[in-house]
Write an enzyme that holds these catalytic residues in place. Structure first.
Site: not given
Length: 346
Positions: A239-241, A259
């Site tokens: 997923a993002h980051n 994250s």
């Protein structure tokens, strides 16, 4: 192309037991060995097959001691599996490589394409894209505007690299994988969910391999980073980051929420799920279907949801299987205890 046992032993620094002039031209599993094939034995479970195998040459570990006669020529090495990998790599490198840009491909005038590059039919190379030397972009792959792909990479059919993302050198992206799709970011409102623009990018460092239909999302801001040497199986979600440490490997259907930072040299079994905004240490091993809600320290070897150490987990599973019988025994004891209480009261 044929190779003799003598040539192979010299390449992998092995010791020949049998005919050094035995030749092979193909590979085969030990249980499916045929004349002219080379096979290997590294898992003791497959030992019975070595006495029946028709393979011409078999790689074995140096500590292997046969209990019966073996027809094949043996090459003893420190690690049969690693030696096989070296031979398979040599075999792949000997294959002729595709080069040139197919007339049905689209390459934007502003794109920079290196030397000895292959771009297959219906592939799309967008504006200001950079493609390094010796990279292959197979049919129907897409590299969107501003993206950069390094040298000696392979992008198989239907790979999509979104705008501005970065792919290092010697990366392999398998069919259908997506690098840099929007992260799953939405703000709840009284009327539904408002999309949060994902303005970051995705970075794959050198020697990364991404399996078929795996997704590595772009960051909301900054970058989602997959460090050097990471190997992701099919149907993995990053997923993002997120940040994935170097040389970490993940089996199919692993999912990592946003994250989260994963350390170096970790190994995750199939269908492991990891919560967002947490930190996984270095050299962490997680068994299949583990669910991780919080931080894990370096060197952890865990399984389960929430994850626990291997020995207590398997002991608990052994008890779990006995719970139905234990439930009936407990009820019987309660009944007996109540009867004894009634007798005492009388």
């Amino acid at each position: 192309m044929e190779f003799s046992a003598k040539q192979i032993a010299a390449y992998i620094q092995g010791e020949i037991v049998g005919d050094e002039n035995a030749t092979v031209h193909t590979f085969a599993k030990i249980e499916e060995g045929i004349p002219g094939a080379i096979s290997f034995l590294s898992n003791p479970k497959y030992t019975p097959y070595i006495y029946e195998s028709k393979a011409s040459i078999i790689l074995v570990n140096k500590d292997f001691v046969p209990e019966h006669d073996i027809k094949a020529t043996l090459i003893k090495v420190d690690n049969a599996y690693e030696s096989l990998a070296k031979l398979l790599t040599l075999y792949e490198q000997s294959k002729p490589k595709l080069t040139g840009i197919d007339s049905l491909a689209y390459v934007a005038p502003t794109a920079k394409v290196g030397q000895n590059v292959y771009i297959g039919s219906f592939a799309y190379i967008g504006d200001h894209v950079e493609i390094g030397d010796n990279t292959a972009v197979h049919p129907h792959a897409t590299v969107s505007a501003g993206a950069k792909v390094g040298s000696d990479c392979i992008l198989y059919p239907n790979v999509t690299v979104y705008h501005d993302c970065r792919v290092g050198n010697r990366c392999i992206l398998h069919a259908g994988c997506v690098i840099g799709a929007d992260g799953f970011g939405f703000a709840p409102t009284s009327e539904g969910y408002e999309k949060i623009p994902q303005i970051g990018i995705t970075i794959l460092e050198d020697d990364v391999e991404i399996g078929a239909n795996t997704c590595v999302d772009r960051a909301t801001m900054g970058a989602t980073i997959v460090h050097r040497g990471v190997k992701l199986d099919n149907l993995v979600q990053i997923a993002h980051n997120d940040e994935i440490g170097s040389h970490t490997v993940m089996a199919a259907q692993v999912g990592i929420a946003g994250s989260t930072k994963v350390g170096e040299w970790c190994m995750f079994g199939g269908q492991v799920g990891i919560a967002g905004h947490i930190h996984i240490g270095n050299k962490v091993d997680l068994g299949a279907q583990s669910g991780v809600p919080g931080n894990l320290k370096d060197g952890s070897r865990l399984i389960g949801t929430p994850p626990m150490e291997l020995k207590p987990y398997f002991k608990a599973q052994a008890v779990f299987r006995k719970l139905p019988d234990m439930y009936f025994e407990l009820n019987a004891l309660r009944k007996e205890l109540n009867e004894l209480k009634q007798q005492l009261n009388k």
